[in-house]
Design a protein around this motif. Structure first.
Motif, mmCIF file in Angstrom:
data_model
loop_
_atom_site.group_PDB
_atom_site.id
_atom_site.type_symbol
_atom_site.label_atom_id
_atom_site.label_comp_id
_atom_site.label_asym_id
_atom_site.label_seq_id
_atom_site.Cartn_x
_atom_site.Cartn_y
_atom_site.Cartn_z
ATOM 1 N N PRO A 47 0.805 -1.237 0.000
ATOM 2 C CA PRO A 47 0.000 0.000 0.000
ATOM 3 C C PRO A 47 0.833 1.281 0.000
ATOM 4 C CG PRO A 47 -0.947 -1.582 1.507
ATOM 5 C CD PRO A 47 0.364 -2.161 1.037
ATOM 6 N N GLU A 48 1.926 1.296 0.774
ATOM 7 C CA GLU A 48 2.731 2.525 0.827
ATOM 8 C C GLU A 48 3.435 2.790 -0.504
ATOM 9 O OE1 GLU A 48 5.034 -0.727 3.093
ATOM 10 O OE2 GLU A 48 2.976 -0.065 2.915
ATOM 11 N N GLN A 49 3.785 1.734 -1.222
ATOM 12 C CA GLN A 49 4.388 1.900 -2.552
ATOM 13 C C GLN A 49 3.342 2.415 -3.545
ATOM 14 O OE1 GLN A 49 5.762 -2.174 -2.871
ATOM 15 N NE2 GLN A 49 7.886 -1.463 -2.924
ATOM 16 N N ALA A 50 2.146 1.851 -3.467
ATOM 17 C CA ALA A 50 1.070 2.275 -4.361
ATOM 18 C C ALA A 50 0.708 3.740 -4.110
ATOM 19 C CB ALA A 50 -0.158 1.382 -4.174
ATOM 20 N N PHE A 51 0.623 4.127 -2.838
ATOM 21 C CA PHE A 51 0.322 5.519 -2.512
ATOM 22 C C PHE A 51 1.407 6.431 -3.072
ATOM 23 C CE2 PHE A 51 0.685 9.322 0.054
ATOM 24 C CZ PHE A 51 -0.616 9.805 0.015
ATOM 25 N N GLY A 52 2.650 6.031 -2.905
ATOM 26 C CA GLY A 52 3.767 6.832 -3.406
ATOM 27 C C GLY A 52 3.714 7.025 -4.910
ATOM 28 N N LEU A 75 5.110 21.201 -3.387
ATOM 29 C CA LEU A 75 4.038 20.472 -2.712
ATOM 30 C C LEU A 75 4.261 20.485 -1.204
ATOM 31 C CD1 LEU A 75 1.549 18.633 -2.636
ATOM 32 C CD2 LEU A 75 3.073 16.691 -3.066
ATOM 33 N N ALA A 76 5.477 20.216 -0.794
ATOM 34 C CA ALA A 76 5.798 20.202 0.632
ATOM 35 C C ALA A 76 5.543 21.560 1.273
ATOM 36 C CB ALA A 76 7.254 19.793 0.833
ATOM 37 N N THR A 94 11.782 16.305 2.153
ATOM 38 C CA THR A 94 12.293 14.944 2.264
ATOM 39 C C THR A 94 11.177 13.967 2.632
ATOM 40 O OG1 THR A 94 13.004 15.331 4.552
ATOM 41 C CG2 THR A 94 14.656 15.629 2.833
ATOM 42 N N PHE A 95 10.181 14.430 3.369
ATOM 43 C CA PHE A 95 9.042 13.571 3.714
ATOM 44 C C PHE A 95 8.245 13.223 2.456
ATOM 45 C CE2 PHE A 95 4.653 12.943 5.389
ATOM 46 C CZ PHE A 95 4.900 11.751 6.049
ATOM 47 N N ILE A 96 8.055 14.199 1.561
ATOM 48 C CA ILE A 96 7.368 13.933 0.293
ATOM 49 C C ILE A 96 8.149 12.883 -0.492
ATOM 50 C CG2 ILE A 96 6.608 14.909 -1.929
ATOM 51 C CD1 ILE A 96 4.898 15.835 0.449
ATOM 52 N N SER A 97 9.454 13.025 -0.530
ATOM 53 C CA SER A 97 10.300 12.053 -1.218
ATOM 54 C C SER A 97 10.143 10.659 -0.611
ATOM 55 C CB SER A 97 11.770 12.493 -1.144
ATOM 56 O OG SER A 97 12.607 11.504 -1.694
ATOM 57 N N LEU A 98 10.139 10.573 0.705
ATOM 58 C CA LEU A 98 9.974 9.287 1.384
ATOM 59 C C LEU A 98 8.602 8.681 1.086
ATOM 60 C CD1 LEU A 98 11.600 10.181 4.816
ATOM 61 C CD2 LEU A 98 12.525 8.605 3.103
ATOM 62 N N LEU A 99 7.571 9.519 1.048
ATOM 63 C CA LEU A 99 6.232 9.029 0.701
ATOM 64 C C LEU A 99 6.220 8.464 -0.711
ATOM 65 C CD1 LEU A 99 3.865 11.832 2.078
ATOM 66 C CD2 LEU A 99 4.105 9.504 2.977
ATOM 67 N N GLU A 100 6.787 9.206 -1.639
ATOM 68 C CA GLU A 100 6.782 8.783 -3.042
ATOM 69 C C GLU A 100 7.572 7.501 -3.263
ATOM 70 O OE1 GLU A 100 7.814 11.951 -5.724
ATOM 71 O OE2 GLU A 100 5.990 13.068 -5.250
ATOM 72 N N ARG A 101 8.570 7.260 -2.454
ATOM 73 C CA ARG A 101 9.367 6.047 -2.584
ATOM 74 C C ARG A 101 8.801 4.893 -1.763
ATOM 75 N NH1 ARG A 101 14.957 7.252 -0.916
ATOM 76 N NH2 ARG A 101 14.116 9.027 0.178
ATOM 77 N N THR A 141 -2.200 14.172 6.854
ATOM 78 C CA THR A 141 -1.313 14.383 5.711
ATOM 79 C C THR A 141 -2.048 14.103 4.402
ATOM 80 O OG1 THR A 141 0.642 13.857 7.029
ATOM 81 C CG2 THR A 141 0.856 13.669 4.637
ATOM 82 N N ILE A 142 -2.829 13.036 4.357
ATOM 83 C CA ILE A 142 -3.608 12.734 3.157
ATOM 84 C C ILE A 142 -4.566 13.873 2.847
ATOM 85 C CG2 ILE A 142 -5.404 11.221 2.196
ATOM 86 C CD1 ILE A 142 -3.998 8.904 3.688
ATOM 87 N N LEU A 143 -5.220 14.410 3.866
ATOM 88 C CA LEU A 143 -6.146 15.533 3.660
ATOM 89 C C LEU A 143 -5.414 16.761 3.128
ATOM 90 C CD1 LEU A 143 -8.390 15.246 6.846
ATOM 91 C CD2 LEU A 143 -9.033 14.682 4.494
#
Length: 77
Positions: free
Chosen positions: A3-8, A25-26, A34-41, A50-52
């Motif tokens: 799921p975390e990969q799909a979200f990213g 975006l950040a 860096t958090f956006i990068s971690l989410l995307e990866r 955060t989703i909202l």
């Protein structure tokens, strides 16, 4: 796909579609780049808040963001 990969993957696609850099975006979502990068990866999972925030900046509903993520997960099955 986890799921975390799909979200990213979905997050990156929507961000690029909007013409936003990770930094922009950040900044608009009051998050660290860096958090956006971690989410995307797929290395971090977003909180509900955060989703909202991200969905607001990307101009999609949080439900749509989750729906796209679920669709991405199902593609791998």
């Amino acid at each position: 796909m986890r799921p975390e990969q799909a979200f990213g993957k979905v997050l990156r696609e929507l961000r690029v579609e909007k013409g936003l850099s990770q930094e922009k975006l950040a900044l608009e979502a009051n998050l660290d780049r860096t958090f956006i990068s971690l989410l995307e990866r797929g290395l971090r999972q977003p909180s509900f808040i955060t989703i909202l925030e991200i969905s607001k900046i990307l101009e999609v509903s949080a439900a749509h963001l989750v729906e796209l993520t679920e669709t991405e997960i199902k593609k791998e099955c």
